[in-house]
Design a protein around this motif. Structure first.
Motif, short mmCIF file in Angstrom:
data_model
loop_
_atom_site.label_atom_id
_atom_site.label_comp_id
_atom_site.label_asym_id
_atom_site.label_seq_id
_atom_site.Cartn_x
_atom_site.Cartn_y
_atom_site.Cartn_z
N GLU A 133 0.83 -1.21 0.00
CA GLU A 133 0.00 0.00 0.00
C GLU A 133 0.86 1.25 0.00
OE1 GLU A 133 -0.33 -2.55 1.94
OE2 GLU A 133 -2.24 -3.42 1.27
N LYS A 137 1.10 4.08 -2.95
CA LYS A 137 0.80 5.47 -2.61
C LYS A 137 1.88 6.42 -3.11
CE LYS A 137 -0.27 8.47 1.34
NZ LYS A 137 -0.44 8.52 2.81
N ASP A 171 -5.54 8.87 -8.04
CA ASP A 171 -4.21 9.38 -7.69
C ASP A 171 -3.88 10.69 -8.39
OD1 ASP A 171 -3.72 7.18 -6.06
OD2 ASP A 171 -2.97 5.98 -7.74
#
Length: 308
Positions: A133, A137, A171
Motif C-alpha cells: 500500500e 501510494k 491518484d
C-alpha cells in the motif's frame, strides 16, 4: 678348380651374413616402432560426468550460458521425436538439445552466489516502503512489459517493445472541469468499473521509446485537461455535455420543497443530500432503466421523509 670353390664359398658366406644383417635390422626397426607407438598413445579418459562428485560446485562447471555439452551434464536428458516404440534419443549427438537455449547456469546455488556478490553494490531498502500500500501510494504509476525467450536466430521479439502504463484516476488531482475533459481525452482507455487508466504504447521500435511516449501522453492529457478555452465561458446549460445537479434548477426546486414553511435563514436552510443528487444525475445522464428509477424513487421518499 680349388680356386673357384674358394670364391664361391666366400660369396655364400658374405651373402648369408648380409641376409642375416638385413633381417636383424628389419626386426629391430619393427620392435622400436612398436615401442614408440605404445609410448605415444594416451589412455582414453572416461567422460567428465562420470567422475563428478555429488557435492561439487555446479557454478564452476557451468558458470554461464553455453551450448549444451553432453559430457559435462550428469543428467540423462532426452529430447527429440522418435518413431512409435523406439527409445527416445539420448543426450549424446542430440542436435535438439544443442540448438535451443538452456538454463543450466541458473541453478539456485549459482543465483545465490551472484546475489551475494551483488550485495555490496546495493543500497538499503527505503524506509516507508515496507508494504504494498505504501509503495502504491508513493509510486502510483505501474509499468508493465514482457520479455520473450524462444528458439530463433534472434532473441528480439517484436512484442517485447510494448509498454503498458496503469494508474488510478484517484491518484490524479482534478477539479470538475479538468476531470471531465481528461476523461474525454483518454476515451475508452479509462475503465470506470476499476477506476484505472491504461495507456498502451507500441509504435516505436524500442521499449525505452515506448515508455517515454506513454509518459508523454499521460503528461500531455493531464495538463491539457486544466486548460479552459475562451468559448467555454459562453456555454449555456443546454450546451453542457452532461447533467450536473449542482448547476441546475432541480437543486433549487428540491431545496425549496424541503424548506417549505421554514424561516428564510441561510444558517437553518436544508440542502439536498448527496444520494438524491447522484440519483438525479444517473437518471438523466444514463437514461431511464429499472435500477435508476428505483434508486430515484428511494431518494425522493427519503428526501420528503415519507415512509413506505
Amino acid at each position: 678348380m680349388s680356386l673357384l670353390t674358394r670364391l664361391l664359398e666366400r660369396n655364400l658366406r658374405n651373402s648369408g651374413a648380409g641376409a642375416r644383417r638385413l633381417y636383424s635390422n628389419h626386426a629391430e626397426e619393427e620392435s622400436s616402432a612398436t615401442k614408440h607407438e605404445f609410448a605415444d598413445e594416451e589412455p582414453v579418459q572416461p567422460p567428465r560426468h562420470q567422475k563428478m562428485a555429488t557435492d561439487q560446485d555446479w557454478s564452476a562447471v557451468w558458470p554461464g550460458p553455453r551450448t549444451f555439452q553432453p559430457s559435462v551434464v550428469p543428467l540423462p536428458l532426452r529430447q527429440g521425436y522418435t518413431e512409435k516404440g523406439a527409445p527416445p534419443p539420448s543426450k549424446f549427438a542430440n542436435a535438439e538439445l544443442m540448438k535451443i537455449p538452456n538454463f543450466l547456469h541458473l541453478t539456485p546455488p549459482a543465483i545465490r552466489q551472484q546475489c551475494e556478490a551483488l550485495k555490496k553494490f546495493c543500497t538499503p531498502w527505503p524506509k516507508g516502503l515496507e508494504t504494498l500500500e505504501n509503495c502504491e501510494k508513493r509510486f502510483p504509476i505501474e509499468i508493465k512489459s514482457t520479455d520473450y525467450c524462444h528458439a530463433l536466430p534472434t532473441i528480439r521479439n517484436p512484442e517485447a517493445r510494448r509498454v503498458t502504463l496503469n494508474i488510478k484516476l484517484s491518484d490524479l488531482k482534478f477539479d470538475a472541469h479538468a476531470k471531465d475533459k481528461f476523461l474525454r481525452l483518454v476515451g475508452d482507455r479509462y475503465n470506470p468499473n476499476t477506476g484505472i487508466l491504461t495507456i498502451v504504447a507500441d509504435r516505436c521500435p524500442l521499449r525505452k521509446q515506448n515508455y517515454d511516449y506513454a509518459m508523454y501522453l499521460l503528461t500531455a492529457c493531464y495538463h491539457e485537461s486544466f486548460v479552459t478555452e475562451s468559448w467555454e465561458s459562453s456555454k449555456s446549460e443546454a450546451d453542457m455535455e452532461y447533467y450536473s445537479f449542482e448547476r441546475n434548477k432541480s437543486k433549487q426546486s428540491a431545496e425549496a420543497i424541503i424548506n417549505w414553511g421554514q424561516p428564510v435563514e441561510e444558517a437553518k436552510k436544508l440542502n439536498a443530500d448527496h444520494g438524491f443528487a447522484q440519483s438525479v444525475e444517473q437518471l438523466i445522464n444514463e437514461g431511464e432503466n429499472v435500477y435508476n428509477l428505483g434508486k430515484y424513487k428511494e431518494e425522493v421518499l427519503k428526501l420528503l421523509n415519507i415512509s413506505k
